[in-house]
Design a protein around this motif. Structure first.
Motif, PDB file in Angstrom:
ATOM      1  N   SER A  66       0.815  -1.229   0.000  1.00 36.36           N
ATOM      2  CA  SER A  66       0.000   0.000   0.000  1.00 36.36           C
ATOM      3  C   SER A  66       0.840   1.267   0.000  1.00 36.36           C
ATOM      4  O   SER A  66       0.357   2.320  -0.395  1.00 36.36           O
ATOM      5  CB  SER A  66      -0.917   0.019   1.225  1.00 36.36           C
ATOM      6  OG  SER A  66      -0.167   0.212   2.415  1.00 36.36           O
ATOM      7  N   ASN A  68       1.721   2.729   2.633  1.00 38.21           N
ATOM      8  CA  ASN A  68       1.289   3.489   3.804  1.00 38.21           C
ATOM      9  C   ASN A  68       2.067   3.020   5.032  1.00 38.21           C
ATOM     10  O   ASN A  68       1.726   2.027   5.653  1.00 38.21           O
ATOM     11  CB  ASN A  68      -0.214   3.317   4.025  1.00 38.21           C
ATOM     12  CG  ASN A  68      -0.737   4.130   5.185  1.00 38.21           C
ATOM     13  OD1 ASN A  68       0.022   4.696   5.963  1.00 38.21           O
ATOM     14  ND2 ASN A  68      -2.056   4.171   5.307  1.00 38.21           N
ATOM     15  N   ILE A  77     -11.206   2.074   8.860  1.00 36.21           N
ATOM     16  CA  ILE A  77     -11.188   3.243   7.971  1.00 36.21           C
ATOM     17  C   ILE A  77      -9.980   3.168   7.042  1.00 36.21           C
ATOM     18  O   ILE A  77     -10.107   3.308   5.825  1.00 36.21           O
ATOM     19  CB  ILE A  77     -11.193   4.557   8.780  1.00 36.21           C
ATOM     20  CG1 ILE A  77     -12.543   4.714   9.480  1.00 36.21           C
ATOM     21  CG2 ILE A  77     -10.899   5.752   7.889  1.00 36.21           C
ATOM     22  CD1 ILE A  77     -12.610   5.887  10.438  1.00 36.21           C
ATOM     23  N   GLN A  78      -8.793   2.913   7.609  1.00 33.58           N
ATOM     24  CA  GLN A  78      -7.580   2.860   6.787  1.00 33.58           C
ATOM     25  C   GLN A  78      -7.608   1.680   5.822  1.00 33.58           C
ATOM     26  O   GLN A  78      -7.350   1.838   4.626  1.00 33.58           O
ATOM     27  CB  GLN A  78      -6.336   2.744   7.672  1.00 33.58           C
ATOM     28  CG  GLN A  78      -5.987   4.003   8.414  1.00 33.58           C
ATOM     29  CD  GLN A  78      -4.692   3.849   9.198  1.00 33.58           C
ATOM     30  OE1 GLN A  78      -3.914   2.930   8.994  1.00 33.58           O
ATOM     31  NE2 GLN A  78      -4.463   4.784  10.114  1.00 33.58           N
ATOM     32  N   ASP A  81     -10.321   2.025   3.170  1.00 33.38           N
ATOM     33  CA  ASP A  81      -9.936   3.037   2.187  1.00 33.38           C
ATOM     34  C   ASP A  81      -8.974   2.434   1.150  1.00 33.38           C
ATOM     35  O   ASP A  81      -9.120   2.675  -0.052  1.00 33.38           O
ATOM     36  CB  ASP A  81      -9.300   4.232   2.882  1.00 33.38           C
ATOM     37  CG  ASP A  81      -9.089   5.405   1.949  1.00 33.38           C
ATOM     38  OD1 ASP A  81     -10.061   5.779   1.257  1.00 33.38           O
ATOM     39  OD2 ASP A  81      -7.965   5.923   1.888  1.00 33.38           O
ATOM     40  N   TYR A  84     -11.159  -0.531  -0.896  1.00 32.39           N
ATOM     41  CA  TYR A  84     -12.288  -0.095  -1.717  1.00 32.39           C
ATOM     42  C   TYR A  84     -12.020   1.168  -2.538  1.00 32.39           C
ATOM     43  O   TYR A  84     -12.630   1.350  -3.584  1.00 32.39           O
ATOM     44  CB  TYR A  84     -13.529   0.092  -0.844  1.00 32.39           C
ATOM     45  CG  TYR A  84     -14.020  -1.212  -0.263  1.00 32.39           C
ATOM     46  CD1 TYR A  84     -14.565  -2.202  -1.077  1.00 32.39           C
ATOM     47  CD2 TYR A  84     -13.925  -1.475   1.094  1.00 32.39           C
ATOM     48  CE1 TYR A  84     -15.010  -3.409  -0.551  1.00 32.39           C
ATOM     49  CE2 TYR A  84     -14.374  -2.676   1.634  1.00 32.39           C
ATOM     50  CZ  TYR A  84     -14.911  -3.637   0.796  1.00 32.39           C
ATOM     51  OH  TYR A  84     -15.345  -4.824   1.316  1.00 32.39           O
ATOM     52  N   HIS A  85     -11.119   2.034  -2.060  1.00 32.59           N
ATOM     53  CA  HIS A  85     -10.839   3.264  -2.809  1.00 32.59           C
ATOM     54  C   HIS A  85      -9.537   3.171  -3.600  1.00 32.59           C
ATOM     55  O   HIS A  85      -9.536   3.369  -4.806  1.00 32.59           O
ATOM     56  CB  HIS A  85     -10.811   4.477  -1.879  1.00 32.59           C
ATOM     57  CG  HIS A  85     -12.135   4.760  -1.257  1.00 32.59           C
ATOM     58  ND1 HIS A  85     -12.258   5.192   0.031  1.00 32.59           N
ATOM     59  CD2 HIS A  85     -13.399   4.660  -1.734  1.00 32.59           C
ATOM     60  CE1 HIS A  85     -13.549   5.353   0.318  1.00 32.59           C
ATOM     61  NE2 HIS A  85     -14.253   5.039  -0.740  1.00 32.59           N
ATOM     62  N   LYS A  86      -8.459   2.884  -2.891  1.00 33.60           N
ATOM     63  CA  LYS A  86      -7.153   2.882  -3.543  1.00 33.60           C
ATOM     64  C   LYS A  86      -7.064   1.772  -4.603  1.00 33.60           C
ATOM     65  O   LYS A  86      -6.630   2.016  -5.721  1.00 33.60           O
ATOM     66  CB  LYS A  86      -6.058   2.700  -2.486  1.00 33.60           C
ATOM     67  CG  LYS A  86      -4.667   2.997  -2.978  1.00 33.60           C
ATOM     68  CD  LYS A  86      -3.694   3.009  -1.785  1.00 33.60           C
ATOM     69  CE  LYS A  86      -2.375   3.619  -2.199  1.00 33.60           C
ATOM     70  NZ  LYS A  86      -1.479   3.767  -1.041  1.00 33.60           N
ATOM     71  N   GLN A  99     -15.462   8.616  -2.726  1.00 29.42           N
ATOM     72  CA  GLN A  99     -14.119   8.768  -2.164  1.00 29.42           C
ATOM     73  C   GLN A  99     -14.137   9.221  -0.712  1.00 29.42           C
ATOM     74  O   GLN A  99     -13.289   8.825   0.062  1.00 29.42           O
ATOM     75  CB  GLN A  99     -13.281   9.736  -2.993  1.00 29.42           C
ATOM     76  CG  GLN A  99     -12.731   9.124  -4.255  1.00 29.42           C
ATOM     77  CD  GLN A  99     -11.733   7.995  -4.001  1.00 29.42           C
ATOM     78  OE1 GLN A  99     -11.550   7.488  -2.921  1.00 29.42           O
ATOM     79  NE2 GLN A  99     -11.070   7.587  -5.057  1.00 29.42           N
ATOM     80  N   ASP A 100     -15.102  10.040  -0.336  1.00 26.20           N
ATOM     81  CA  ASP A 100     -15.147  10.494   1.052  1.00 26.20           C
ATOM     82  C   ASP A 100     -16.050   9.615   1.917  1.00 26.20           C
ATOM     83  O   ASP A 100     -16.190   9.843   3.096  1.00 26.20           O
ATOM     84  CB  ASP A 100     -15.611  11.949   1.133  1.00 26.20           C
ATOM     85  CG  ASP A 100     -17.002  12.153   0.550  1.00 26.20           C
ATOM     86  OD1 ASP A 100     -17.506  11.235  -0.132  1.00 26.20           O
ATOM     87  OD2 ASP A 100     -17.578  13.229   0.771  1.00 26.20           O
ATOM     88  N   ARG A 102     -16.943   6.202   3.862  1.00 29.93           N
ATOM     89  CA  ARG A 102     -16.227   5.117   4.513  1.00 29.93           C
ATOM     90  C   ARG A 102     -17.084   3.860   4.527  1.00 29.93           C
ATOM     91  O   ARG A 102     -18.237   3.901   4.964  1.00 29.93           O
ATOM     92  CB  ARG A 102     -15.866   5.494   5.949  1.00 29.93           C
ATOM     93  CG  ARG A 102     -15.004   6.716   6.055  1.00 29.93           C
ATOM     94  CD  ARG A 102     -13.637   6.443   5.468  1.00 29.93           C
ATOM     95  NE  ARG A 102     -12.797   7.631   5.604  1.00 29.93           N
ATOM     96  CZ  ARG A 102     -11.846   7.926   4.763  1.00 29.93           C
ATOM     97  NH1 ARG A 102     -11.604   7.168   3.739  1.00 29.93           N
ATOM     98  NH2 ARG A 102     -11.119   8.991   4.938  1.00 29.93           N
TER      99      ARG A 102
END
Length: 181
Positions: A66, A68, A77-78, A81, A84-86, A99-100, A102
């Protein structure tokens, strides 16, 4: 209740056999409760260490993939994210999130993660927002491993050592009716 149940048990021949067997077990169960269950402290500490090493390796894989460095695998949350988002992985229901937005923590439970792993492995989708399919699978597998090992470590190592009495054994109430941990 005893006054109500005992006559019923005695009146039913099949139930009276069950009651007889249960009564025969009482001295053994009472002795087991008194003596307790031995705990091999060294073995538990070894299991704790192996779990911790596995969790650390899984986290290292997740961080490496990642990018991160501050990733907390216990943060829905991390992790949500990233998944599902990255990576742009679709939830098994097909639901997506802005994107915003959760995803709820239940979208990261063991069953869902296992479905996501299978879906990413089996589907001929080549674009996960520019991420390699193999990396997405590795991240998901590392996350699943981290969750399982963390649960095992807290349930079967840390807690067993904390629950021992002064004689080093676990003492419990063994109830013949019902099943509860």
């Amino acid at each position: 209740l005893r006054d109500w149940y005992v006559p019923l048990l005695r009146a039913d021949k099949d139930l009276s056999k069950v009651m007889s067997m249960e009564m025969d077990l009482l001295p053994t169960i009472a002795a087991m409760e008194q003596v307790g269950i031995g705990v091999d402290e060294e073995k538990i500490k070894e299991l704790y260490k192996k779990c911790t090493e596995g969790i650390d390796a899984a986290l290292s894989t997740m961080v490496k993939i990642s990018g991160n460095e501050e990733l907390n695998p216990r943060s829905p949350i991390q992790v949500g994210d990233i998944i599902y988002h990255k990576f742009g992985v679709l939830h098994p229901s097909g639901r997506t999130f802005p994107q915003d937005g959760r995803p709820p923590a239940k979208f990261l439970d063991e069953e869902v993660i296992d479905k996501l792993i299978d879906a990413v492995k089996d589907k001929p989708r080549f674009d996960y927002n520019g991420w390699k399919k193999e990396d997405v699978v590795s991240f998901l597998e590392a996350f699943a491993k981290s969750k399982k090992l963390t649960k095992f470590r807290s349930t079967y190592t840390t807690n067993l050592l904390l629950l021992r009495s002064s004689d080093g054994n676990l003492h419990t109430e063994l109830r013949q009716i019902g099943a509860r941990t």
